[in-house]
Design a protein around this motif. Structure first.
Motif, PDB file in Angstrom:
ATOM      1  N   VAL A   6      41.859  44.676  39.096  1.00 17.16           N
ATOM      2  CA  VAL A   6      43.045  44.084  39.708  1.00 17.16           C
ATOM      3  C   VAL A   6      42.620  43.256  40.912  1.00 17.16           C
ATOM      4  CG1 VAL A   6      45.206  44.591  40.907  1.00 17.16           C
ATOM      5  CG2 VAL A   6      44.511  45.978  38.950  1.00 17.16           C
ATOM      6  N   ARG A   7      43.126  42.054  40.976  1.00 11.53           N
ATOM      7  CA  ARG A   7      42.849  41.184  42.116  1.00 11.53           C
ATOM      8  C   ARG A   7      44.080  41.129  42.994  1.00 11.53           C
ATOM      9  NH1 ARG A   7      38.241  37.503  41.679  1.00 11.53           N
ATOM     10  NH2 ARG A   7      37.124  38.162  39.845  1.00 11.53           N
ATOM     11  N   ASP A   8      43.833  41.120  44.286  1.00  9.02           N
ATOM     12  CA  ASP A   8      44.919  41.067  45.257  1.00  9.02           C
ATOM     13  C   ASP A   8      45.065  39.650  45.775  1.00  9.02           C
ATOM     14  OD1 ASP A   8      45.667  43.978  45.618  1.00  9.02           O
ATOM     15  OD2 ASP A   8      43.494  44.051  45.928  1.00  9.02           O
ATOM     16  N   GLU A   9      46.296  39.133  45.704  1.00  8.90           N
ATOM     17  CA  GLU A   9      46.554  37.806  46.257  1.00  8.90           C
ATOM     18  C   GLU A   9      46.532  37.894  47.774  1.00  8.90           C
ATOM     19  OE1 GLU A   9      49.897  35.579  44.916  1.00  8.90           O
ATOM     20  OE2 GLU A   9      49.589  36.211  42.835  1.00  8.90           O
ATOM     21  N   VAL A  10      45.767  37.012  48.372  1.00 10.70           N
ATOM     22  CA  VAL A  10      45.674  36.921  49.831  1.00 10.70           C
ATOM     23  C   VAL A  10      45.689  35.440  50.186  1.00 10.70           C
ATOM     24  CG1 VAL A  10      44.408  39.091  50.099  1.00 10.70           C
ATOM     25  CG2 VAL A  10      43.139  36.973  49.762  1.00 10.70           C
ATOM     26  N   ASP A  11      45.758  35.157  51.443  1.00 10.98           N
ATOM     27  CA  ASP A  11      45.684  33.767  51.877  1.00 10.98           C
ATOM     28  C   ASP A  11      45.245  33.755  53.331  1.00 10.98           C
ATOM     29  OD1 ASP A  11      45.871  31.049  52.175  1.00 10.98           O
ATOM     30  OD2 ASP A  11      48.060  30.993  52.236  1.00 10.98           O
ATOM     31  N   VAL A  45      36.501  28.233  54.664  1.00 11.73           N
ATOM     32  CA  VAL A  45      37.063  28.294  53.321  1.00 11.73           C
ATOM     33  C   VAL A  45      38.378  29.070  53.368  1.00 11.73           C
ATOM     34  CG1 VAL A  45      34.804  28.176  52.167  1.00 11.73           C
ATOM     35  CG2 VAL A  45      35.808  30.412  52.695  1.00 11.73           C
ATOM     36  N   ARG A  46      39.192  28.887  52.343  1.00 14.48           N
ATOM     37  CA  ARG A  46      40.439  29.641  52.200  1.00 14.48           C
ATOM     38  C   ARG A  46      40.253  30.651  51.068  1.00 14.48           C
ATOM     39  NH1 ARG A  46      45.520  29.055  53.766  1.00 14.48           N
ATOM     40  NH2 ARG A  46      45.161  26.945  54.523  1.00 14.48           N
ATOM     41  N   VAL A  47      40.431  31.926  51.377  1.00 13.84           N
ATOM     42  CA  VAL A  47      40.344  32.986  50.371  1.00 13.84           C
ATOM     43  C   VAL A  47      41.736  33.167  49.786  1.00 13.84           C
ATOM     44  CG1 VAL A  47      39.720  35.390  49.923  1.00 13.84           C
ATOM     45  CG2 VAL A  47      38.499  34.100  51.691  1.00 13.84           C
ATOM     46  N   VAL A  48      41.851  33.070  48.451  1.00  9.85           N
ATOM     47  CA  VAL A  48      43.163  33.171  47.805  1.00  9.85           C
ATOM     48  C   VAL A  48      43.335  34.429  46.961  1.00  9.85           C
ATOM     49  CG1 VAL A  48      43.612  30.696  47.872  1.00  9.85           C
ATOM     50  CG2 VAL A  48      42.494  31.692  45.865  1.00  9.85           C
ATOM     51  N   ASP A  49      42.245  35.052  46.565  1.00  4.54           N
ATOM     52  CA  ASP A  49      42.356  36.385  45.983  1.00  4.54           C
ATOM     53  C   ASP A  49      41.054  37.134  46.127  1.00  4.54           C
ATOM     54  OD1 ASP A  49      40.760  36.411  43.533  1.00  4.54           O
ATOM     55  OD2 ASP A  49      42.386  35.516  42.431  1.00  4.54           O
ATOM     56  N   LEU A  50      41.188  38.466  46.152  1.00  5.23           N
ATOM     57  CA  LEU A  50      40.054  39.363  46.369  1.00  5.23           C
ATOM     58  C   LEU A  50      40.190  40.596  45.499  1.00  5.23           C
ATOM     59  CD1 LEU A  50      39.645  39.717  50.256  1.00  5.23           C
ATOM     60  CD2 LEU A  50      37.970  38.780  48.667  1.00  5.23           C
ATOM     61  N   SER A  51      39.076  41.227  45.259  1.00  7.25           N
ATOM     62  CA  SER A  51      39.030  42.574  44.704  1.00  7.25           C
ATOM     63  C   SER A  51      37.794  43.216  45.330  1.00  7.25           C
ATOM     64  CB  SER A  51      38.907  42.534  43.172  1.00  7.25           C
ATOM     65  OG  SER A  51      37.579  42.282  42.780  1.00  7.25           O
ATOM     66  N   PRO A  52      37.604  44.494  45.140  1.00  9.68           N
ATOM     67  CA  PRO A  52      36.375  45.106  45.656  1.00  9.68           C
ATOM     68  C   PRO A  52      35.112  44.515  45.015  1.00  9.68           C
ATOM     69  CG  PRO A  52      37.984  46.803  45.160  1.00  9.68           C
ATOM     70  CD  PRO A  52      38.523  45.501  44.612  1.00  9.68           C
ATOM     71  N   LEU A  53      35.303  43.835  43.882  1.00 14.19           N
ATOM     72  CA  LEU A  53      34.158  43.287  43.150  1.00 14.19           C
ATOM     73  C   LEU A  53      33.959  41.789  43.301  1.00 14.19           C
ATOM     74  CD1 LEU A  53      34.554  45.227  39.775  1.00 14.19           C
ATOM     75  CD2 LEU A  53      33.182  45.845  41.779  1.00 14.19           C
ATOM     76  N   GLY A  54      34.993  41.051  43.735  1.00 13.51           N
ATOM     77  CA  GLY A  54      34.834  39.606  43.742  1.00 13.51           C
ATOM     78  C   GLY A  54      35.881  38.853  44.532  1.00 13.51           C
ATOM     79  N   PHE A  55      35.874  37.525  44.369  1.00 13.13           N
ATOM     80  CA  PHE A  55      36.655  36.632  45.212  1.00 13.13           C
ATOM     81  C   PHE A  55      37.032  35.361  44.471  1.00 13.13           C
ATOM     82  CE2 PHE A  55      32.157  35.823  45.560  1.00 13.13           C
ATOM     83  CZ  PHE A  55      32.070  34.458  45.372  1.00 13.13           C
ATOM     84  N   ASN A  56      38.035  34.676  45.013  1.00 18.26           N
ATOM     85  CA  ASN A  56      38.412  33.335  44.585  1.00 18.26           C
ATOM     86  C   ASN A  56      38.691  32.582  45.876  1.00 18.26           C
ATOM     87  OD1 ASN A  56      39.986  31.033  43.856  1.00 18.26           O
ATOM     88  ND2 ASN A  56      40.491  32.021  41.926  1.00 18.26           N
ATOM     89  N   ILE A  57      37.985  31.494  46.103  1.00 15.45           N
ATOM     90  CA  ILE A  57      38.150  30.745  47.347  1.00 15.45           C
ATOM     91  C   ILE A  57      38.346  29.261  47.072  1.00 15.45           C
ATOM     92  CG2 ILE A  57      36.899  32.383  48.793  1.00 15.45           C
ATOM     93  CD1 ILE A  57      34.444  30.734  48.650  1.00 15.45           C
ATOM     94  N   ARG A  58      38.979  28.603  48.022  1.00 14.99           N
ATOM     95  CA  ARG A  58      39.178  27.155  47.985  1.00 14.99           C
ATOM     96  C   ARG A  58      38.250  26.536  49.018  1.00 14.99           C
ATOM     97  NH1 ARG A  58      41.177  28.844  44.072  1.00 14.99           N
ATOM     98  NH2 ARG A  58      43.338  28.696  43.414  1.00 14.99           N
ATOM     99  N   SER A  59      37.532  25.531  48.579  1.00 12.37           N
ATOM    100  CA  SER A  59      36.573  24.872  49.460  1.00 12.37           C
ATOM    101  C   SER A  59      36.149  23.555  48.833  1.00 12.37           C
ATOM    102  CB  SER A  59      35.341  25.762  49.639  1.00 12.37           C
ATOM    103  OG  SER A  59      34.291  25.053  50.245  1.00 12.37           O
TER     104      SER A  59
END
Length: 115
Positions: A19-24, A39-53
């Motif tokens: 499960v990924r958590d939406e963040v901003d 960078v802007r972090v848009v989702d996280l989990s204990p295992l990974g990330f999604n960032i805008r850059s």
């Protein structure tokens, strides 16, 4: 051909079971061991990330991402498109620390600095 596509889709679904958590939030990221940028972090989990850059990265590149509570964590780019990238942390974030990280982000505490 259809067999390969089916196998790919099954593997993709299995990888996304976390499960990924939406963040901003904005933070600092170190790319290629030397290039530091916001960078802007848009989702996280204990295992990974999604960032805008706007960074120029490719699959397999290593990075360090500054996160509240846990500090700098090392990650590897799994995919990259123009303006965004996703990946996994080389060491998962412990559940208790991850819960504190999310609470810090969601409550807007500024006790940590993004560089």
């Amino acid at each position: 051909m259809l067999g390969k596509l089916s196998t790919y889709l099954d593997q993709s679904r299995q990888r996304r079971q976390v499960v990924r958590d939406e963040v901003d939030f904005m933070t600092m990221c170190t790319l290629h061991g030397r290039e530091r940028r916001q960078v802007r972090v848009v989702d996280l989990s204990p295992l990974g990330f999604n960032i805008r850059s706007g960074a120029n990265v490719v699959r397999g590149d290593m990075l360090r991402l500054l996160l509240p509570i846990v500090g700098e964590v090392e990650g590897q780019v799994a995919w990259a498109l123009t303006g965004c990238m996703g990946g996994w942390f080389t060491r998962p974030i412990a559940d208790d620390r991850y819960a504190l990280l999310l609470a810090t982000i969601r409550t807007g505490h500024s006790e940590w600095k993004a560089g």
